[in-house]
Design a protein around this motif. Structure first.
Motif, PDB file in Angstrom:
ATOM      1  N   UNK A  62      44.484-126.567  57.449  1.00 31.98           N
ATOM      2  CA  UNK A  62      43.650-126.042  57.055  1.00 31.98           C
ATOM      3  C   UNK A  62      43.068-126.537  56.036  1.00 31.98           C
ATOM      4  N   UNK A  63      41.577-126.839  54.999  1.00 32.35           N
ATOM      5  CA  UNK A  63      41.524-126.953  53.880  1.00 32.35           C
ATOM      6  C   UNK A  63      40.332-126.452  53.308  1.00 32.35           C
ATOM      7  N   UNK A  64      41.335-125.323  52.327  1.00 34.70           N
ATOM      8  CA  UNK A  64      40.260-124.711  51.280  1.00 34.70           C
ATOM      9  C   UNK A  64      40.170-124.868  50.086  1.00 34.70           C
ATOM     10  N   UNK A  65      39.090-124.581  49.521  1.00 33.08           N
ATOM     11  CA  UNK A  65      38.423-124.725  48.460  1.00 33.08           C
ATOM     12  C   UNK A  65      39.488-124.277  47.173  1.00 33.08           C
ATOM     13  N   UNK A  66      40.352-124.695  46.210  1.00 33.79           N
ATOM     14  CA  UNK A  66      39.233-126.087  45.870  1.00 33.79           C
ATOM     15  C   UNK A  66      40.173-127.534  46.889  1.00 33.79           C
ATOM     16  N   UNK A  67      39.824-128.215  47.379  1.00 30.46           N
ATOM     17  CA  UNK A  67      40.518-128.965  48.651  1.00 30.46           C
ATOM     18  C   UNK A  67      42.090-128.428  48.773  1.00 30.46           C
ATOM     19  N   UNK A  68      42.424-127.424  49.319  1.00 33.34           N
ATOM     20  CA  UNK A  68      43.334-127.069  49.017  1.00 33.34           C
ATOM     21  C   UNK A  68      44.425-126.991  50.143  1.00 33.34           C
ATOM     22  N   UNK A 121      46.413-125.802  54.545  1.00 31.70           N
ATOM     23  CA  UNK A 121      46.945-124.859  54.395  1.00 31.70           C
ATOM     24  C   UNK A 121      47.406-124.593  55.311  1.00 31.70           C
ATOM     25  N   UNK A 122      48.565-124.156  55.936  1.00 35.51           N
ATOM     26  CA  UNK A 122      49.632-124.151  57.381  1.00 35.51           C
ATOM     27  C   UNK A 122      49.296-122.829  58.103  1.00 35.51           C
ATOM     28  N   UNK A 123      49.156-123.424  59.095  1.00 37.36           N
ATOM     29  CA  UNK A 123      49.000-121.867  60.489  1.00 37.36           C
ATOM     30  C   UNK A 123      49.744-122.168  61.306  1.00 37.36           C
ATOM     31  N   UNK A 124      50.360-121.728  62.691  1.00 35.71           N
ATOM     32  CA  UNK A 124      50.651-121.508  64.186  1.00 35.71           C
ATOM     33  C   UNK A 124      51.984-122.111  63.838  1.00 35.71           C
ATOM     34  N   UNK A 125      52.993-121.221  63.198  1.00 35.48           N
ATOM     35  CA  UNK A 125      54.577-121.695  62.652  1.00 35.48           C
ATOM     36  C   UNK A 125      55.049-121.416  63.986  1.00 35.48           C
ATOM     37  N   UNK A 126      55.501-121.495  65.333  1.00 36.53           N
ATOM     38  CA  UNK A 126      55.444-121.386  67.081  1.00 36.53           C
ATOM     39  C   UNK A 126      56.868-122.134  66.634  1.00 36.53           C
TER      40      UNK A 126
END
Length: 449
Positions: free
Chosen positions: A168-174, A176-181
């Motif tokens: 995922x890209x959040x402001x300001x262009x950071x 983030x990682x999801x789904x840790x299976x």
């Protein structure tokens, strides 16, 4: 016993108070719906639903599993314990996670779930689609992604399934990682890899379960982002479907015939060319000890790589050639028929020896016309020739070329009294002459004496 299907979960989560008996927060929430029912995202091992608090201030993502695994509960306990030791404020890639082995009630039986806060961020593919024409934004995200992957390596952690759907890209262009299976933490050393990862991001040769398993997919993502920053046209040119960035499984299986790898290897960005070469080396490497990502150059010097072109032969100007038997050399400014070019004035050379008058050369263009009212000027001393031009033209040609060059250096215009030629001045002169004529006539007809 097989876990519930996607349809079973979709029907159950529409009643949160019944579906989440042990979670007061989720039980008091509202399921986010659209025209087809609960909003969901589904994958190979599960599906994700969205819930909001009664006041709409908080939103959660809840993952329910559609596949069975005996090791899932133990794996998630170790992953949650490792992530709980990290500080989310410092590890901005991290999304806090809760695992409930009996969190959702479906069909009279409890099943595991994972709960995360819903982040107001854009999935990577959607973000790239919007910002693909902004090289600075693409390089900023590539740099942050590289820093995140490096930080995971420092912690001895690997995500296990780096791909566009889990970024995922959040402001300001950071990033983030999801789904840790499929995540690896040091407590899971020696266990089997739970899943292989997305086919369009994994190397054909299997990579062992450990802290280095993210290096190849991370290089694929970094290369794609930087390649687009150097050439945005690659987005529409190379993508065959919406399940990838620029590269896919077929490119990894046949790198020699890959149009995408060939285009990236010829990128105007030298760093993109280096990463493409590194990716090819990773594909040929027989081991899993792949090198880490290199730091991103935010402002590279683009050097387009183009095939060598044969320079065309100069066009022969037959109109300026001298007749047979006459010496040849560079054309003078008069022969070109254009404005003489300004040249630096070198030191004067000694007067050349007298020579017979050369035969006139045929002209195909009219030479410059002599300017009126210009007094003849003395011939300046002859100028020296360079070594190359002196050997190219015979001695008899030098005075002509020197005279042409001396004329080209006399660029100072002659000042003329052009006000005499103006119509108003002519009229005044005519009136003065007429008045003088009348006065003369009066004196002649009736002299004052």
């Amino acid at each position: 016993m097989e876990p519930p299907s996607l349809t079973d979960y979709m029907m159950a989560v529409q009643h949160p108070r019944l579906c989440f008996p042990d979670d007061d927060v989720l039980a008091a929430s509202t399921t986010v719906l659209d025209a087809l029912g609960p909003v969901t995202g589904s994958g190979v091992f599960g599906c994700v639903f969205r819930f909001t608090s009664e006041d709409g201030a908080l939103t959660w993502a809840v993952k329910c599993f559609t596949s069975h695994s005996d090791a899932r509960a133990d794996r998630y306990r170790k992953i949650c314990a490792a992530l709980a030791e990290l500080r989310p404020a410092e590890e901005r890639w991290l999304v806090p996670m809760e695992f409930a082995p009996e969190g959702v009630l479906v069909g009279g039986r409890r099943w595991p779930l994972v709960k995360m806060p819903w982040r107001p961020a854009a999935p990577l593919l959607d973000w790239v689609e919007r910002w693909k024409d902004n090289p600075a934004a693409l390089r900023a995200v590539a740099a942050d992604f590289t820093a995140v992957v490096g930080r995971l390596g420092e912690l001895g952690i690997a995500h296990g399934d780096l791909q566009h759907g889990n970024i995922l890209i959040s402001a300001p262009r950071r990033v983030q990682l999801i789904d840790y299976d499929a995540m690896y933490v040091p407590a899971l050393a020696g266990t089997a890899r739970p899943e292989r990862g997305h086919r369009n991001y994994q190397r054909p040769r299997p990579v062992g379960y450990g802290p280095r398993m993210d290096r190849f997919p991370a290089r694929v993502i970094q290369l794609s982002l930087l390649g687009l920053a150097a050439d945005a046209e690659l987005w529409d040119r190379l993508r065959e479907d919406d399940d990838r960035l620029l590269l896919g499984q077929e490119d990894f299986e046949d790198p020699g015939g890959s149009e995408a790898l060939a285009a990236l290897a010829e990128s105007p960005d030298p760093q993109v060319r280096d990463i493409a070469a590194r990716l090819l080396a990773d594909l040929r490497s027989p081991h899993d000890l792949l090198p880490p990502l290199a730091a991103v150059v935010m402002e590279p010097t683009l050097t387009p790589v183009t095939p060598a072109r044969t320079r065309p032969a100069p066009v022969r100007d037959t109109a300026s050639e001298a007749p047979a038997g006459q010496p040849t050399g560079p054309r003078t400014d008069e022969a070109r028929g254009g404005e003489p070019q300004q040249e630096p004035r070198p030191e004067a050379e000694p007067e050349p020896e007298p020579r017979p008058e050369p035969k006139p050369e045929p002209r195909t263009e009219p030479g410059p016309q002599p300017q009126p009212h210009r007094a003849p000027q003395p011939q300046p001393p002859q100028e020296p020739q360079s070594a190359s031009s002196a050997t190219a033209a015979p001695a008899a040609e030098r005075p002509v070329r020197a005279a042409a060059r001396s004329r080209s250096t006399r660029r100072t215009p002659v000042r003329r009294n052009r006000w005499l030629l103006r119509p108003g001045m002519l009229l005044c002169l005519f009136v003065l002459v007429l008045l003088l004529g009348l006065l003369v006539a009066l004196f002649l007809v009736a002299p004052p004496w």
